[in-house]
Design an enzyme around this catalytic site. Structure first.
Site, short mmCIF file in Angstrom:
data_model
loop_
_atom_site.label_atom_id
_atom_site.label_comp_id
_atom_site.label_asym_id
_atom_site.label_seq_id
_atom_site.Cartn_x
_atom_site.Cartn_y
_atom_site.Cartn_z
N TYR A 128 41.29 63.47 47.49
CA TYR A 128 42.12 64.67 47.59
C TYR A 128 42.71 65.08 46.25
CZ TYR A 128 41.49 64.38 52.60
OH TYR A 128 40.94 64.37 53.86
N ASP A 145 45.98 59.64 61.27
CA ASP A 145 46.53 60.99 61.19
C ASP A 145 45.98 61.92 62.27
OD1 ASP A 145 47.85 63.21 59.98
OD2 ASP A 145 46.03 63.71 58.86
N GLU A 187 38.81 54.37 55.79
CA GLU A 187 39.95 54.14 54.92
C GLU A 187 40.75 52.88 55.22
OE1 GLU A 187 42.41 57.59 54.48
OE2 GLU A 187 40.84 58.65 53.38
N GLU A 207 35.35 63.19 52.67
CA GLU A 207 36.53 64.04 52.88
C GLU A 207 36.97 64.61 51.54
OE1 GLU A 207 39.87 62.38 55.02
OE2 GLU A 207 38.56 61.42 56.50
#
Ligand code: GCB
Length: 612
Positions: free
Chosen positions: A487, A173, A432, A522
């Site tokens: 998240y 990303d 990840e 994160e």
């Protein structure tokens, strides 16, 4: 030629000016040409002046330097070229061409001679070019830099041929910036020169110690016409404190120095000693090199992360090397400003997500006492995350044993480059990746061995993704520290922070049962600056604040959580997409480094917290 080294890692010393070494910086404007058809090599572009009217800046990504889509979205090789005068005073010296990075791979010519190729976009490489230059004369330097990502590169990607030309696909990303992102140097040493140094440190009571191991080459063999042959040189070392006072000396290529009343390197206290290495023959110093040394220890003890035997709690961010115009080009001014903002907000650490950063960043972090999690460029080894659920990530047609070799080399090069930095306390070997399958386990097991063999002194981990929660991840068993990107309240439970809080706490408690330290590497929410609401509304500045507060309540209830790094320090460029508005907006600062409301929330929390 005598070689005094038993290491397999890439052997290199960062160029520096010393009493025996001299550098010439090659930054500035270079001729530049696109080579999407890959014609340059066969056509011998290196053998003559590049046929172009474009000049682009080094260091910088080339993508945003022009106003043209063909440059911004180029796929394939590009060429950089310039002339440089080789100093007349370098006659009889060994001359080396050093590139701090070339993204993602490069081949270099000096005059008509091909001198070096390198795979991987974020680590340095160099070539001895003595035979290809004439001191006092100019020489042409040409660099072919290729931004193509494939299943055999780190990071991986795939080029799709379309009716409108090639399109680069990848599973990470951030924008695939490319080019010469860091400085290029020509430097000179004596033919007999130091090649390498490794330092490790420790302390007992008030005594510190510095173990060192030095590599060297003696230059042309005995009886060489230049007279550099003869007896093997000897190594002498001197350790000086920050005031320049001598604290210890040693002789020989390996040894231990004792530092009485040691001033430890510690978070927030970037105290450095200077280790001068000298290669000496018959009383003459042939080569001198200076290595900064921070005396400190790092260790995991149960679920605690110890620096100098003190529990350490990470506060800070995942960052990017990402700037307007420069792309991933290194900028000393922005480095100073970013670190000023980190200090303003009370961050004691950051992760070099998702690739090794400029060595200037590490040097400065050493001096500022900032703590780093140092990451390889292994990001996007997860096809399922980007809609390719039909294809396994690890297979002979996708990421395979050959990719793993490239990945292993990326780990070796990262460790070789950064192992002497006290700021680096933890290696992250991937971000990840797919980590739920037996194939993932088989892929990663040997890579942890590679990292531990390269550096037995630091903990090793990888960053786990929410798709492989506790109980399903087969790779975290190899980690000294659990690193989680989550998240809750953004990609899941969007807008429902109460439900997010319950689910997040439940998952974290499962991980805490492993008895290892956990760093949340994160957590974040996209936030459009200037967007406001009184009710919990994703994308508003208030929502980012409430989202962070919710996360912090959870972290504060779980003792095994030893760190929080918000995603991201600043907004950054991505590929275009329907969930990105002018890039990824999870920054706590905007891309031009203005604070969003959340910056003040974090500052209040982090400046109030005493580490440990
Ligand atoms: C992640 C990735 C990071 C992305 C971030 C996001 O998990 O590690 O590279 O930018 O999520 O914003 O989605």
């Amino acid at each position: 030629m005598a070689t005094r080294t038993d290491q397999e890692e890439p052997i290199m010393l960062r160029p520096q000016d010393t009493s025996t070494r001299e550098r010439k910086n090659l930054d500035g404007l270079w001729r530049f040409a696109l080579d999407g058809d890959r014609r340059g090599r066969d056509a011998g572009w290196f053998a003559r002046r590049l046929d172009t009217d474009r000049e682009l800046a080094v260091p910088a990504s080339y993508n945003d330097l022009t106003a043209e889509a063909e440059v911004h979205d180029h796929v394939g090789p590009v060429w950089y070229q310039r002339e440089v005068w080789v100093p007349a005073g370098w006659a009889g010296r060994r001359v080396v061409l050093h590139l701090e990075s070339a993204t993602h791979r490069a081949t270099v010519w000096v005059g008509d001679a091909e001198v070096v190729s390198h795979e991987g976009g974020y680590t340095p490489f160099e070539a001895d070019v003595t035979a290809h230059v004439t001191p006092g004369q100019p020489v042409r330097i040409s660099v072919e830099v290729d931004n193509t990502l494939t299943f055999r590169s780190i990071p991986p990607g795939e080029v799709e041929q379309t009716a409108h030309g090639p399109r680069q696909r990848y599973w990470h990303d951030f924008f695939n910036y490319a080019g010469l992102h860091r400085s290029v140097w020509l430097y000179a040493t004596d033919p007999a020169h130091l090649t390498d140094v490794t330092v490790t440190t420790g302390f007992a009571g008030t005594d510190g110690h510095v173990d060192y191991r030095v590599g060297w080459e003696s230059g042309p063999a005995d009886g060489a016409p230049d007279g550099t042959g003869g007896a093997d040189p000897d190594v002498a070392v001197v350790l000086r404190d920050a005031d320049g006072a001598e604290v210890a000396t040693g002789r020989g290529a390996t040894g231990r120095l004792t530092v009485p009343d040691v001033h430890l390197w510690a978070p927030g206290d970037g105290y450095l000693y200077d280790l001068e290495l000298q290669l000496v023959r018959d009383g003459t110093v042939l080569d001198s090199y200076h290595q900064s040394v921070g005396v400190r220890t790092v260790r995991v003890d149960g679920a605690r992360f110890l620096i100098n035997e003190q529990p350490f709690y990470f506060t800070g961010f995942g960052k990017h090397e990402d700037l307007a115009v420069l792309g991933k080009g290194h900028s000393p001014a922005h480095l100073v400003h970013d670190v000023a903002l980190l200090e303003w907000i009370g961050a004691n650490s950051f992760r070099t997500s998702h690739y090794p950063y400029s060595e200037d960043v590490l040097d400065y972090a050493d001096r500022r006492g900032l703590v780093l999690i140092d990451e390889t460029a292994a990001v996007g080894l997860n096809l399922g995350m980007f809609g390719r659920r039909d294809q396994p990530t690890f297979s002979p047609d996708t990421i395979d044993d050959q990719t793993r070799e490239v990945h292993a080399q990326a780990i070796r090069e990262l460790v070789a480059r950064d192992r002497n930095h006290p700021c680096v306390v933890l290696w992250s070997i991937a971000n990840e990746p797919e980590s739920r399958t037996a194939e993932a386990e088989a892929y990663f097991r040997p890579l942890f061995d590679v990292a531990r063999e390269a550096d037995p002194t630091r903990p090793v981990g990888f960053v786990n993704v929410g798709l492989a929660p506790h109980g399903q991840c087969r790779v975290s068993q190899f980690c000294d520290v659990i690193m989680l990107n989550r998240y809750y309240g953004w990609y899941s439970y969007t807008g429902d922070l109460a439900a997010a809080e319950d689910a997040w706490e439940a998952e974290l408690r499962d991980w805490a049962g492993e008895g290892k330290p956990i760093i949340v590497t994160e957590y974040g929410a996209d936030t459009y600056p200037g967007l406001h609401a009184t009710t919990p509304t994703p994308w508003t500045e208030e929502y980012q604040v409430a989202y962070l507060d919710m996360n912090h309540r959870v972290f504060d209830r779980i003792a095994e959580v030893v760190g929080e790094q918000v995603w991201n320090f600043a907004d950054f460029a991505t590929t275009p997409g329907i969930i990105r508005v002018g890039g990824n907006k999870k920054g706590v600062f905007t891309r031009d480094r203005q604070p969003k409301a959340a910056a003040h929330t974090l500052r209040a929390r982090w400046r109030g917290r005493v580490a440990g």
